[in-house]
Motif scaffolding. Sequence first.
Motif, PDB file in Angstrom:
ATOM      1  N   ALA A   1     -20.943 -12.934   2.009  1.00 18.04           N
ATOM      2  CA  ALA A   1     -21.549 -11.676   2.464  1.00 18.04           C
ATOM      3  C   ALA A   1     -22.345 -11.884   3.744  1.00 18.04           C
ATOM      4  O   ALA A   1     -22.358 -11.017   4.626  1.00 18.04           O
ATOM      5  N   ARG A   2     -22.983 -13.040   3.862  1.00 19.16           N
ATOM      6  CA  ARG A   2     -23.836 -13.294   5.028  1.00 19.16           C
ATOM      7  C   ARG A   2     -23.053 -13.716   6.266  1.00 19.16           C
ATOM      8  O   ARG A   2     -23.596 -13.714   7.373  1.00 19.16           O
ATOM      9  N   ARG A   3     -21.801 -14.090   6.103  1.00 18.19           N
ATOM     10  CA  ARG A   3     -21.008 -14.521   7.250  1.00 18.19           C
ATOM     11  C   ARG A   3     -20.583 -13.311   8.086  1.00 18.19           C
ATOM     12  O   ARG A   3     -20.346 -12.228   7.549  1.00 18.19           O
ATOM     13  N   PRO A   4     -20.470 -13.503   9.400  1.00 19.94           N
ATOM     14  CA  PRO A   4     -20.158 -12.350  10.250  1.00 19.94           C
ATOM     15  C   PRO A   4     -18.706 -11.890  10.161  1.00 19.94           C
ATOM     16  O   PRO A   4     -18.415 -10.723  10.437  1.00 19.94           O
ATOM     17  N   GLU A   5     -17.784 -12.798   9.782  1.00 23.31           N
ATOM     18  CA  GLU A   5     -16.377 -12.431   9.806  1.00 23.31           C
ATOM     19  C   GLU A   5     -16.023 -11.534   8.609  1.00 23.31           C
ATOM     20  O   GLU A   5     -16.495 -11.761   7.499  1.00 23.31           O
ATOM     21  N   PRO A   6     -15.159 -10.562   8.806  1.00 25.56           N
ATOM     22  CA  PRO A   6     -14.801  -9.636   7.719  1.00 25.56           C
ATOM     23  C   PRO A   6     -13.659 -10.167   6.844  1.00 25.56           C
ATOM     24  O   PRO A   6     -12.632  -9.496   6.667  1.00 25.56           O
TER      25      PRO A   6
END
Length: 356
Positions: free
Chosen positions: A216-221
């Motif tokens: 959830a915290r990672r920028p990639e979707p």
Amino acid sequence: MTESTRAELLAEPGEGGRERLAAFFAARGEPAYRARQVEEWVWERGARSFDEMTNLPAGLREALEAVFSLTPIEPDYTARSRDGTVKHLWRLDDGERVESVLIPTRDRLTLCLSSQAGCALACRFCATGDFGFRRQLRAAEIVAQYRDSLRVAREEMGRPASSPISNVVYMGMGEPLANLDGVIGSLASLHGGFGLGARRITVSTVGLIPGILELARRPEPFELAVSLHAPSHELRLRLMPIEKRYPLPELFDALRTYQSYKNRRISFEYTLIRGVNDDPALAEPLAKLARGLICFVNLIPFNPIPSRPEWGPSSTEGIARFSEALAARGVGNAVRRPRGRDIDAACGQLRLARES
């Protein structure tokens, strides 16, 4: 040096790998463009050995081989289904074997990757758990499955050279979020190295909450799929021991947090086992769990395994009733057509068959 002690280029996309290669060539008085040549071979051509890098002098290829690894994996066995599915059993540098599966449909080719050798979570409907947990896969070993499958897709399956594999799912052997370092590193390589779009990559989990929150915290979707398989604590615990550690209320709290970060649809995997979890009455508690989430349920007929002879897939009629009951409660769903049953294509089945 072994494959794992040399620097594994498949695990170093972007600046990290570029700087390491630049330092290597600078120390040998080589021009800076050599690093770019190697990057092209790794990420654009999918080289499996330095010998393939024919625009580099032979002595330089030997020097690269001494310092870096391209993480070669070897095809131990290949099975091809009548429906076009291709399953590979790959042998790693220490003799461990893992599976990947290429699944073609009319407009896409999906690759299912393994993230561990074996699995410790012992889901009762999954063959992988039957030979236990062996070890984590390194990021480069996960990516090597993709690299070598690209060649199969291009050369043997006739897929277009520009985009032979359209989608990747972490749904093979192992629990991806129990190997966070390896999986996060491999995601960076698939996305930042090979250029695969983040929305074309799905990470599946049985519900390891810390890993879900990390994604959830990672920028990639990247896409998220959750192996659910039951809507009540008692039934899910019977099927999946992880329910004891991360029970459904806590899991769904984490999923709501995940969706608040991402605003992306979550997929639920629900394997339908005749007489176990396919009662249409279970659609109501499942709908309650899903309420408030943007989600979709994939209904999967159980793929029989030798260690569970008492279990069989739900009937066609039973699957239809369950699907209709969900739809009547506003839960979007689809029945996933089984693929590759004639070649043991479900998780862990090919390795189990080859070792029995």
